[in-house]
Enzyme design. Structure first.
Site: not given
Ligand SMILES: [Zn+2]
Length: 277
Positions: A83-84, A135, A205, A227
């Site tokens: 994630d991220h 994103e 998110h 998420n």
């Molecule tokens: Zn996030």
């Protein structure tokens, strides 16, 4: 072996009009709890670890291998996702370990650089059979900065997906990260407009700040991967605090971490059922 590809699980959820809960792992007990909750609900899930959590541990492999082992032993499909990630080297590590999905977050890069880097990450991930989430637009600062004004334009999301070849896209529709109150108002009309414009599943998110019934509305409007991190940490930590307060002589970490794992599993089961609709 229940390790699953993100695209398979997300596409099935989208076609069924369901949301797919994606939950953040900090330590092994989180991964155990998330999978136990998903198994109790009889539904697939996503175990994800953030670049921030990797930094906390000092390395991806120890926690990442634990997630992969727990996923493989599960009796429901479990996606293992990074994630991220802002660091392409960390993406490569995750792919080498066997993660089935990665999120590359180039949202702070200039637009053209984000497009080019994300496209490169997608090519490398697809070569290994993994999926890529990326994103566009900011979702709000991790440091609690509330950014209700940040929105993704449908045409920008469509261009980003078409030019990068990604499998899922995180969009800004009114939530922000690390909210400890569930008071976020999502723009449901914008979700529907982005859903119309974009060919791949949408990722929400900052869902911890969104109340239950509003999460269902977001899924109905077109969100698929949901998420949830801070909300689950709240559940976990509350159970630790209660266990410690109930017995000041307690020293065995299994007593309070076990209580937290059980509480987290129950909350994951509840959320997975809620999102499934
Ligand atoms: Zn996030």
């Amino acid at each position: 072996m229940a390790r699953a590809a993100l695209t398979d699980v997300l596409t099935a959820a989208q076609q069924a009009g369901s949301g797919l809960g994606a939950f953040n792992v900090i330590q092994v007990e989180h991964a155990e709890a998330i999978v136990a909750g998903a198994e109790a609900a009889g539904r697939p899930t996503v175990l994800q670890v953030s670049e921030n959590a990797v930094r906390y541990h000092g390395a991806l492999a120890p926690v990442g291998r634990a997630m992969l082992e727990i996923a493989d032993a599960a009796d429901v499909p479990v996606v293992v996702h990074l994630d991220h990630a802002t660091d392409v080297a960390l993406v490569e590590q995750a792919l080498a370990l066997g993660f089935t999905s990665v999120m590359f977050d180039g949202s702070t890069l200039p637009v053209e650089e984000n497009l080019a880097t994300t496209r490169g990450v997608a090519e490398r991930a697809h070569d290994q059979g993994a999926s890529v989430e990326a994103e566009i637009g900011e979702i709000g600062g991790k440091d609690g900065v509330h950014a209700p004004g940040v929105r993704t334009r449908p045409e920008d999301a469509a261009r980003f997906v078409a030019e990068t070849g990604i499998d899922a896209v995180a969009v800004a529709v009114g939530s922000s990260h690390a909210m400890t109150t569930r008071t976020a108002q999502l723009d449901l009309d914008l979700i529907a407009a982005i859903r119309e414009a974009v060919a791949v599943p949408l990722v929400l998110h900052g869902s911890s700040g969104v109340p239950d019934d509003h999460l269902r509305e977001a899924v109905r409007a077109g969100m698929t991967k949901i998420n949830i991190s801070t909300h689950l940490n709240g559940t976990f930590t509350r159970a630790v605090r209660e266990a410690l307060a109930a017995d000041p002589a307690l020293v065995d970490p299994r007593k309070y971490l076990g209580a937290a794992r059980t509480a987290t599993a129950h909350e994951v089961e509840r959320l997975v059922r809620l999102l499934a609709g």
